[in-house]
Design a protein around this motif. Sequence first.
Motif, PDB file in Angstrom:
ATOM      1  N   GLY A 113      -0.487  12.538  -6.237  1.00 56.53           N
ATOM      2  CA  GLY A 113      -1.624  13.208  -5.901  1.00 56.53           C
ATOM      3  C   GLY A 113      -2.674  12.954  -6.678  1.00 56.53           C
ATOM      4  N   GLU A 114      -2.948  12.122  -7.584  1.00 51.73           N
ATOM      5  CA  GLU A 114      -3.925  11.974  -8.755  1.00 51.73           C
ATOM      6  C   GLU A 114      -5.274  11.409  -7.890  1.00 51.73           C
ATOM      7  OE1 GLU A 114      -4.742   9.213 -12.558  1.00 51.73           O
ATOM      8  OE2 GLU A 114      -2.734   9.437 -11.993  1.00 51.73           O
ATOM      9  N   TYR A 115      -5.083  10.681  -6.860  1.00 52.63           N
ATOM     10  CA  TYR A 115      -6.126  10.154  -6.003  1.00 52.63           C
ATOM     11  C   TYR A 115      -6.037  10.646  -4.865  1.00 52.63           C
ATOM     12  CZ  TYR A 115      -6.378   6.887  -9.996  1.00 52.63           C
ATOM     13  OH  TYR A 115      -6.451   6.338 -11.170  1.00 52.63           O
ATOM     14  N   HIS A 116      -7.485  10.724  -4.021  1.00 50.20           N
ATOM     15  CA  HIS A 116      -7.346  11.076  -2.759  1.00 50.20           C
ATOM     16  C   HIS A 116      -7.581   9.593  -1.753  1.00 50.20           C
ATOM     17  CE1 HIS A 116      -8.193  13.359   0.793  1.00 50.20           C
ATOM     18  NE2 HIS A 116      -9.219  12.582   0.971  1.00 50.20           N
TER      19      HIS A 116
ATOM     20  N   MET B  43       0.973  -1.093  -0.068  1.00 50.00           N
ATOM     21  CA  MET B  43      -0.008  -0.023   0.097  1.00 50.00           C
ATOM     22  C   MET B  43       0.931   1.284  -0.062  1.00 50.00           C
ATOM     23  SD  MET B  43      -3.005   1.392   0.009  1.00 50.00           S
ATOM     24  CE  MET B  43      -4.311   0.143   0.349  1.00 50.00           C
ATOM     25  N   GLU B  44       2.048   1.264   0.775  1.00 47.90           N
ATOM     26  CA  GLU B  44       2.846   2.167   0.920  1.00 47.90           C
ATOM     27  C   GLU B  44       3.240   2.794  -0.513  1.00 47.90           C
ATOM     28  OE1 GLU B  44       5.279   1.700   4.274  1.00 47.90           O
ATOM     29  OE2 GLU B  44       3.863   2.133   5.578  1.00 47.90           O
ATOM     30  N   SER B  45       3.670   1.708  -1.230  1.00 48.92           N
ATOM     31  CA  SER B  45       4.564   1.638  -2.385  1.00 48.92           C
ATOM     32  C   SER B  45       3.458   2.349  -3.394  1.00 48.92           C
ATOM     33  CB  SER B  45       5.020   0.467  -3.063  1.00 48.92           C
ATOM     34  OG  SER B  45       5.426   0.606  -4.337  1.00 48.92           O
ATOM     35  N   TYR B  46       2.195   1.988  -3.488  1.00 48.39           N
ATOM     36  CA  TYR B  46       1.338   2.343  -4.392  1.00 48.39           C
ATOM     37  C   TYR B  46       0.771   3.990  -4.038  1.00 48.39           C
ATOM     38  CZ  TYR B  46      -3.120   3.647  -6.115  1.00 48.39           C
ATOM     39  OH  TYR B  46      -4.222   4.190  -7.144  1.00 48.39           O
ATOM     40  N   LEU B  47       0.775   4.352  -2.731  1.00 47.89           N
ATOM     41  CA  LEU B  47       0.474   5.625  -2.397  1.00 47.89           C
ATOM     42  C   LEU B  47       1.975   6.613  -2.965  1.00 47.89           C
ATOM     43  CD1 LEU B  47      -0.944   5.263   1.382  1.00 47.89           C
ATOM     44  CD2 LEU B  47      -2.136   5.886  -0.899  1.00 47.89           C
TER      45      LEU B  47
END
Length: 59
Positions: free
Chosen positions: A10-13, A1-5
Amino acid sequence: MESYLAKNDGEYHVILKELSQVIVASMRTIVPSYDALFHIVPPMGAEMEQMGCVCAVPE
């Protein structure tokens, strides 16, 4: 999850939430098409009800 974030740019909230622990019942099948979904899901639901499964909150 951290890698994805980190790649998100900033494209998704994204909102992370904690849910209480639950027991999950599941069934697997192959759905050959979207239309077939409407013929497959109702019998699966009926079988889970027969086995005593109940939907808890959150549904």
